[in-house]
Design an enzyme around this catalytic site. Sequence first.
Site, PDB file in Angstrom:
ATOM      1  N   ASP A 258       0.838  -1.198   0.000  1.00 21.33           N
ATOM      2  CA  ASP A 258       0.000   0.000   0.000  1.00 21.33           C
ATOM      3  C   ASP A 258       0.871   1.245   0.000  1.00 21.33           C
ATOM      4  O   ASP A 258       1.979   1.229   0.538  1.00 21.33           O
ATOM      5  CB  ASP A 258      -0.861   0.072   1.277  1.00 21.33           C
ATOM      6  CG  ASP A 258      -1.978  -0.945   1.312  1.00 21.33           C
ATOM      7  OD1 ASP A 258      -2.406  -1.395   0.240  1.00 21.33           O
ATOM      8  OD2 ASP A 258      -2.442  -1.281   2.427  1.00 21.33           O
ATOM      9  N   LYS A 260       2.077   4.557   1.621  1.00 23.08           N
ATOM     10  CA  LYS A 260       2.092   5.087   2.991  1.00 23.08           C
ATOM     11  C   LYS A 260       1.804   6.574   2.871  1.00 23.08           C
ATOM     12  O   LYS A 260       2.626   7.340   2.391  1.00 23.08           O
ATOM     13  CB  LYS A 260       3.432   4.852   3.674  1.00 23.08           C
ATOM     14  CG  LYS A 260       3.384   5.242   5.144  1.00 23.08           C
ATOM     15  CD  LYS A 260       4.665   4.989   5.880  1.00 23.08           C
ATOM     16  CE  LYS A 260       4.462   5.205   7.373  1.00 23.08           C
ATOM     17  NZ  LYS A 260       3.676   6.367   7.731  1.00 23.08           N
ATOM     18  N   ARG A 265      -3.952   8.848  10.511  1.00 20.94           N
ATOM     19  CA  ARG A 265      -4.535   7.510  10.600  1.00 20.94           C
ATOM     20  C   ARG A 265      -5.858   7.593  11.356  1.00 20.94           C
ATOM     21  O   ARG A 265      -5.956   8.259  12.386  1.00 20.94           O
ATOM     22  CB  ARG A 265      -3.566   6.572  11.328  1.00 20.94           C
ATOM     23  CG  ARG A 265      -4.008   5.113  11.310  1.00 20.94           C
ATOM     24  CD  ARG A 265      -2.899   4.205  11.793  1.00 20.94           C
ATOM     25  NE  ARG A 265      -3.308   2.812  11.839  1.00 20.94           N
ATOM     26  CZ  ARG A 265      -2.490   1.814  12.142  1.00 20.94           C
ATOM     27  NH1 ARG A 265      -1.220   2.059  12.428  1.00 20.94           N
ATOM     28  NH2 ARG A 265      -2.919   0.566  12.165  1.00 20.94           N
ATOM     29  N   ARG A 280      -5.126   7.780  15.929  1.00 21.62           N
ATOM     30  CA  ARG A 280      -4.125   6.758  16.258  1.00 21.62           C
ATOM     31  C   ARG A 280      -3.999   6.601  17.773  1.00 21.62           C
ATOM     32  O   ARG A 280      -3.742   5.528  18.284  1.00 21.62           O
ATOM     33  CB  ARG A 280      -2.789   7.182  15.641  1.00 21.62           C
ATOM     34  CG  ARG A 280      -1.648   6.210  15.873  1.00 21.62           C
ATOM     35  CD  ARG A 280      -0.309   6.872  15.568  1.00 21.62           C
ATOM     36  NE  ARG A 280       0.786   5.999  15.931  1.00 21.62           N
ATOM     37  CZ  ARG A 280       1.501   5.295  15.076  1.00 21.62           C
ATOM     38  NH1 ARG A 280       1.237   5.373  13.791  1.00 21.62           N
ATOM     39  NH2 ARG A 280       2.481   4.525  15.487  1.00 21.62           N
ATOM     40  N   GLU A 310      -6.537   6.221   6.153  1.00 16.41           N
ATOM     41  CA  GLU A 310      -5.753   7.445   6.343  1.00 16.41           C
ATOM     42  C   GLU A 310      -6.547   8.611   5.770  1.00 16.41           C
ATOM     43  O   GLU A 310      -7.031   8.552   4.636  1.00 16.41           O
ATOM     44  CB  GLU A 310      -4.417   7.321   5.615  1.00 16.41           C
ATOM     45  CG  GLU A 310      -3.394   8.350   6.007  1.00 16.41           C
ATOM     46  CD  GLU A 310      -2.480   7.888   7.131  1.00 16.41           C
ATOM     47  OE1 GLU A 310      -1.649   8.695   7.573  1.00 16.41           O
ATOM     48  OE2 GLU A 310      -2.598   6.729   7.578  1.00 16.41           O
ATOM     49  N   PHE A 350      -7.552   0.979   4.290  1.00 15.40           N
ATOM     50  CA  PHE A 350      -6.612  -0.128   4.082  1.00 15.40           C
ATOM     51  C   PHE A 350      -6.903  -1.374   4.914  1.00 15.40           C
ATOM     52  O   PHE A 350      -6.281  -2.405   4.721  1.00 15.40           O
ATOM     53  CB  PHE A 350      -5.161   0.323   4.305  1.00 15.40           C
ATOM     54  CG  PHE A 350      -4.883   0.937   5.653  1.00 15.40           C
ATOM     55  CD1 PHE A 350      -4.752   0.146   6.787  1.00 15.40           C
ATOM     56  CD2 PHE A 350      -4.728   2.312   5.778  1.00 15.40           C
ATOM     57  CE1 PHE A 350      -4.477   0.713   8.023  1.00 15.40           C
ATOM     58  CE2 PHE A 350      -4.455   2.888   7.013  1.00 15.40           C
ATOM     59  CZ  PHE A 350      -4.330   2.081   8.138  1.00 15.40           C
ATOM     60  N   ARG A 427       3.338  -4.581  17.369  1.00 13.56           N
ATOM     61  CA  ARG A 427       4.235  -4.218  16.280  1.00 13.56           C
ATOM     62  C   ARG A 427       4.934  -5.488  15.821  1.00 13.56           C
ATOM     63  O   ARG A 427       5.519  -6.194  16.633  1.00 13.56           O
ATOM     64  CB  ARG A 427       5.271  -3.199  16.763  1.00 13.56           C
ATOM     65  CG  ARG A 427       6.112  -2.599  15.652  1.00 13.56           C
ATOM     66  CD  ARG A 427       7.185  -1.696  16.231  1.00 13.56           C
ATOM     67  NE  ARG A 427       6.650  -0.579  16.970  1.00 13.56           N
ATOM     68  CZ  ARG A 427       6.210   0.561  16.431  1.00 13.56           C
ATOM     69  NH1 ARG A 427       6.232   0.718  15.122  1.00 13.56           N
ATOM     70  NH2 ARG A 427       5.739   1.530  17.192  1.00 13.56           N
ATOM     71  N   LYS A 433       7.261  -0.982   7.024  1.00 19.12           N
ATOM     72  CA  LYS A 433       7.235   0.278   6.270  1.00 19.12           C
ATOM     73  C   LYS A 433       8.576   0.538   5.611  1.00 19.12           C
ATOM     74  O   LYS A 433       9.631   0.306   6.194  1.00 19.12           O
ATOM     75  CB  LYS A 433       6.804   1.455   7.145  1.00 19.12           C
ATOM     76  CG  LYS A 433       7.576   1.689   8.389  1.00 19.12           C
ATOM     77  CD  LYS A 433       6.892   2.802   9.201  1.00 19.12           C
ATOM     78  CE  LYS A 433       7.436   2.855  10.616  1.00 19.12           C
ATOM     79  NZ  LYS A 433       6.685   3.771  11.469  1.00 19.12           N
TER      80      LYS A 433
END
Length: 601
Positions: A258, A260, A265, A280, A310, A350, A427, A433
């Site tokens: 995707d 970024k 967000r 976020r 986003e 997304f 995470r 990313k």
Amino acid sequence: MEFKVIAEYFDKLEKISSRLQLTALLADLLSKSDKAIIDKVVYIIQGKLWPDFLGYPELGIGEKFLIKAISIATNTDENSVENLYKSIGDLGEVARRLKSKQQSTGILGFLGTSSKESLKVDEVYSTLSKVALTTGEGSRDLKIRLLAGLLKKADPLEAKFLVRFVEGRLRVGIGDATVLDAMAIAFGGGQSASEIVERAYNLRADLGNIAKIIVEKGIEALKTLKPEVGIPIRPMLAERLSNPEEILKKVGGSALVDYKYDGERAQIHKKDDKIFIFSRRLENITSQYPDVVEYISKYTEGKEFIIEGEIVAVDPESGEMRSFQELMHRKRKSDIYEAIKEYPVNVFLFDLMYYEDVDYTTKPLEVRRKLLESIVKPNDYVKIAHHIQVNNIEDLKSFFYRAISEGGEGVMVKAIGKDAIYQAGARGWLWIKLKRDYQSEMADTVDLVVVGGFYGKGKRGGKISSLLMAAYNPKTDTFESVCKVASGFSDEQLDELQKKLMEIKRDIKHPRVNSKMEPDIWVEPVYVAEIIGAEITISPLHTCCQDVVEKDAGLSIRFPRFIRWRDDKSPEDATTTDEILEMYNKQPKKKIESPPIDESV
């Protein structure tokens, strides 16, 4: 339940520097709390009246009005209260001293007895809720009277923590991860229940709600917990790498990629005709985006869902993407409808985590994305994120350069195997990313937490001009020092910094901070800043990844420079110690490691 119980535990917690002791003491408090109001007790421990995502007002009592309330409650002249505050620097301690003096000089204090009723947690909670929710003409006076009434009833220790609570400065060093561990010990039979409690919290980011479910239905009820519309899910986070070949290898050779986006967000919830938008940081930002609410209502299908995307500012003429700063300009405008015209937005979706009573966080990305694509109607405002499926380096690089050329920050590379679930609150390597390299040896910026400050010299003498910064260690729920940053601040930012830090100043190091360096002042770990530097190097001065690369040394950022504040991130959203280690391992190594640099030089 008496409020005195909470105040006494807060007094003990404030003096503890060990997280293990902190957790054990907090677990003891929770186990002794009235189960009927356990959610309120948990919110008070967090220093709030309700979860941020509800969007309810905060207490709204400034320093000046707190001084007035203390003055009324203790029958002390306002100037005397103010002078004592200037001398001590802690309004909570001012209230405690004045209440102690009042007790000792009163006839009841002389007789060694008291006829007043004890202050109950329910009364404190309901009165402070009224303080927060009272608006309109005369509301300030009413807020002061309500608060003064509570302080009159309070004993000295209760008064101290009531005032600190209202100020938003409890200073007892408790993070959400510590509360989760304490809940597992108090209600789940021990630390082994931590994973169950944490999973539930990741799906429903409301600690009070989780505590209530445990005490009413037991720990087993958390195992089948699903997301609930209106309660945000803790967002899934990505790892970072700067080598496309390594990224593709990490995700198994093929991936969904995707753009970024350089936007905000947003987690979007819908139930019937009600739509909520959460940031976020899980704050309710619905009122900031009435246009997005309208777009979601018009251009998506489904009665009940939780989706993620986003929000990106776009040029009103060309439709091209604008920067994150443009979005911030929009937020600063007082007239939201004027802002919508000047700074229109698109929403690039997304992910989908929940749809029509089904939890999709446990389903693979391909399943989630397919359903997401099916519920978006053709339109110009709500779109699926620009994406491509790749299985080779050339396609990944090509798409990356396209993203950059169209105003994106880079790309998000996402695993598409059967195990590619939505890892709420975690995470991991399912998302990676890839951002453009900066003109620096560091491949990316980092987001670090301010934990202390140093006074400057020369023209900056008497002012805090450099900051002790820390990375977050989620395994220990602590902040480990990583650098001292002194450059990148404008004079205006430095002036603003003085006020920011004095509001969160501490007498001693915060129990969640791990640092060898002794700054001139310690502060609460609240503010997050984006930092860039020359490279990551071994340093005996810092505790980030202590003893991991080299004995008696940690990792540090060489020549760090401040870029901007990250108000959209909580301290727990900061760059982790593992990420710092990963960046260190991935950067080009010189034959001989540069000697550690003291950033204060």
